[in-house]
Design an enzyme around this catalytic site. Structure first.
Site, PDB file in Angstrom:
ATOM      1  N   THR A  64       0.863  -1.197   0.000  1.00 41.84           N
ATOM      2  CA  THR A  64       0.000   0.000   0.000  1.00 41.84           C
ATOM      3  C   THR A  64       0.889   1.233   0.000  1.00 41.84           C
ATOM      4  O   THR A  64       2.012   1.182   0.505  1.00 41.84           O
ATOM      5  CB  THR A  64      -0.870  -0.034   1.277  1.00 41.84           C
ATOM      6  N   SER A  74     -11.290  -1.983   3.004  1.00 38.99           N
ATOM      7  CA  SER A  74      -9.920  -1.734   3.467  1.00 38.99           C
ATOM      8  C   SER A  74      -9.907  -0.541   4.423  1.00 38.99           C
ATOM      9  O   SER A  74     -10.776   0.325   4.357  1.00 38.99           O
ATOM     10  CB  SER A  74      -9.052  -1.415   2.252  1.00 38.99           C
TER      11      SER A  74
HETATM   12  N1  ASP Z   1      -4.079  -1.826   4.593  1.00 35.28           N
HETATM   13  C1  ASP Z   1      -4.367  -2.492   3.356  1.00 35.28           C
HETATM   14  C2  ASP Z   1      -5.649  -3.242   3.507  1.00 35.28           C
HETATM   15  O1  ASP Z   1      -5.846  -3.942   4.488  1.00 35.28           O
HETATM   16  C3  ASP Z   1      -3.281  -3.451   2.910  1.00 35.28           C
HETATM   17  C4  ASP Z   1      -1.866  -3.002   3.128  1.00 35.28           C
HETATM   18  O2  ASP Z   1      -1.610  -1.922   3.646  1.00 35.28           O
HETATM   19  O3  ASP Z   1      -0.961  -3.768   2.786  1.00 35.28           O
HETATM   20  O4  ASP Z   1      -6.458  -3.194   2.614  1.00 35.28           O
END
Ligand code: ASP
Length: 280
Positions: free
Chosen positions: A154, A184
Site C-alpha cells: 500500500t 480496506s
Molecule cells: N491496509 C491495506 C488493507 O488492508 C493493505 C496493506 O496496507 O498492505 O487493505
C-alpha cells in the site's frame, strides 16, 4: 516544508535484493520529485501528486500492480484528508481506473465525499476518468498459483506545506484474495487522517488498523498535547496488545516526523530539501 512517503511492507515475494534496491530508488526519486512539487503547491495537492506517482509504479500494491480479490477482480481504495479544512474524501473498492487517488481528489468538492463500488466507478466515468485496467501479469500469475502474499505494498504520503498546512493520502489494492465487499482501512479515518496538528498514513492488515483506529488516534493524541513520538508509540503499544500488523508515517505542524511499524519491513522515505532518509 516536509514530505514523507511510504510503500507499505515488503511481501514474501518481494524479498529479493533487486526489489529492495528498486524500491529504495523509487522512493528516493518520488520523495524528491514530490518535494519539488510541494514548493509551489499545497499539502493537499502534493500528497495526491506523490500517491499518483506511487500508484503508477508497478512495484507497489496500489493503482498499477494492485492485488487481485477472491473473485479474480481488482478493486482499489484510496483516500485524501486535508488537515486545514478537516475534510476527508475517498473511494472504496473502485474498479478500472488508473489513479483512484485522483478520483478522491475530485470528490473533495462534493457534499457526498466517500463513494463505494459501482457508484464510485460511475462518478469517475462522469468525471472523465477513462476505463483502465491496473492488472499486471505478475499479479495474475500469483492469483492463478493461489499465492497469497497478504497484500502489502500500500502507498501513502503526508506533507507539511510552506503555509503550515498538513494533508494525508493513502491508496491500496487491498490484501489480495479478500472476500468481495471487504472494506480496506485505507479509505477510512483509521488508515488515513489529518487535522491542523498532525497527518498520518497507515499500511498493514486493514482489520487490525480499523480495530486500533490507528491514524485517527495518533492525530487526536497530538491534538490533545502528546508529542508526536509519544502519540505514535502509545498507539502502537495498543496495536501490539491486539497482535496487530501495521505501520504508519506521521508528521506534525512543527515538521517533526515519525514512523512506527509492528514488523520491521515497512519502506518509506522522507525529505525536507536537505535531509533525506530512506528506510527499506
Ligand atoms: N491496509 C491495506 C488493507 O488492508 C493493505 C496493506 O496496507 O498492505 O487493505
Amino acid at each position: 516544508m516536509k514530505i514523507i512517503i511510504h510503500g507499505g511492507f515488503f511481501s514474501e515475494s518481494d524479498q529479493s535484493h533487486d526489489v529492495k534496491i528498486a524500491k529504495q530508488n523509487s522512493l528516493k526519486e518520488i520523495a524528491k520529485t514530490s518535494y519539488e512539487f510541494l514548493k509551489n503547491h499545497s499539502a493537499e495537492e502534493t500528497v495526491v501528486h506523490a500517491v499518483k506517482l506511487l500508484e503508477d509504479d508497478l512495484l507497489y500494491n496500489a493503482g498499477m500492480g494492485s492485488q487481485i480479490q477472491s473473485d479474480g477482480k481488482i478493486r482499489m481504495s484510496a483516500s485524501l484528508m486535508n488537515g486545514k479544512t478537516q475534510k476527508f474524501s475517498g473511494v472504496i473498492n473502485i474498479e478500472n481506473v488508473k489513479n483512484p487517488i485522483e478520483v478522491a481528489q475530485v470528490l473533495m468538492k462534493e457534499d457526498d465525499r466517500v463513494l463505494g463500488g459501482t457508484g464510485a466507478k460511475k462518478y469517475a466515468t462522469e468525471n472523465d476518468f477513462e476505463d483502465f485496467s491496473t492488472e499486471i501479469p505478475q499479479r495474475r500469475k500469483e492469483y492463478e498459483a493461489k499465492l497469497n502474499t497478504g497484500g502489502k505494498g500500500t502507498v501513502g504520503c503526508v506533507a507539511l506545506d510552506r503555509e503550515g498546512r498538513l494533508a494525508a493520502a493513502t491508496s491500496t489494492g487491498g490484501k489480495g484474495f479478500e472476500l468481495v465487499g471487504r472494506i480496506s482501512d485505507s479509505a477510512t479515518v483509521a488508515g488515513n487522517f489529518a487535522n491542523e496538528y498532525c497527518a498520518v498514513s497507515c499500511t498493514g492488515v486493514g482489520e487490525d488498523i480499523v480495530s486500533n483506529a490507528t491514524a485517527a488516534k495518533i492525530v487526536i493524541r497530538v491534538t490533545d498535547g502528546f508529542s508526536l513520538n509519544d502519540a505514535i508509540e502509545k498507539t502502537f503499544t495498543e496495536l501490539k496488545e491486539i497482535d496487530g500488523f501495521a505501520g504508519a508515517i506521521a508528521i506534525d505542524k512543527n515538521g517533526n516526523i515519525a514512523h512506527q511499524d509492528s514488523h520491521p519491513t515497512m519502506v518509506f522515505a522522507s525529505y525536507d530539501g536537505t535531509d533525506f532518509e530512506v528506510f527499506t
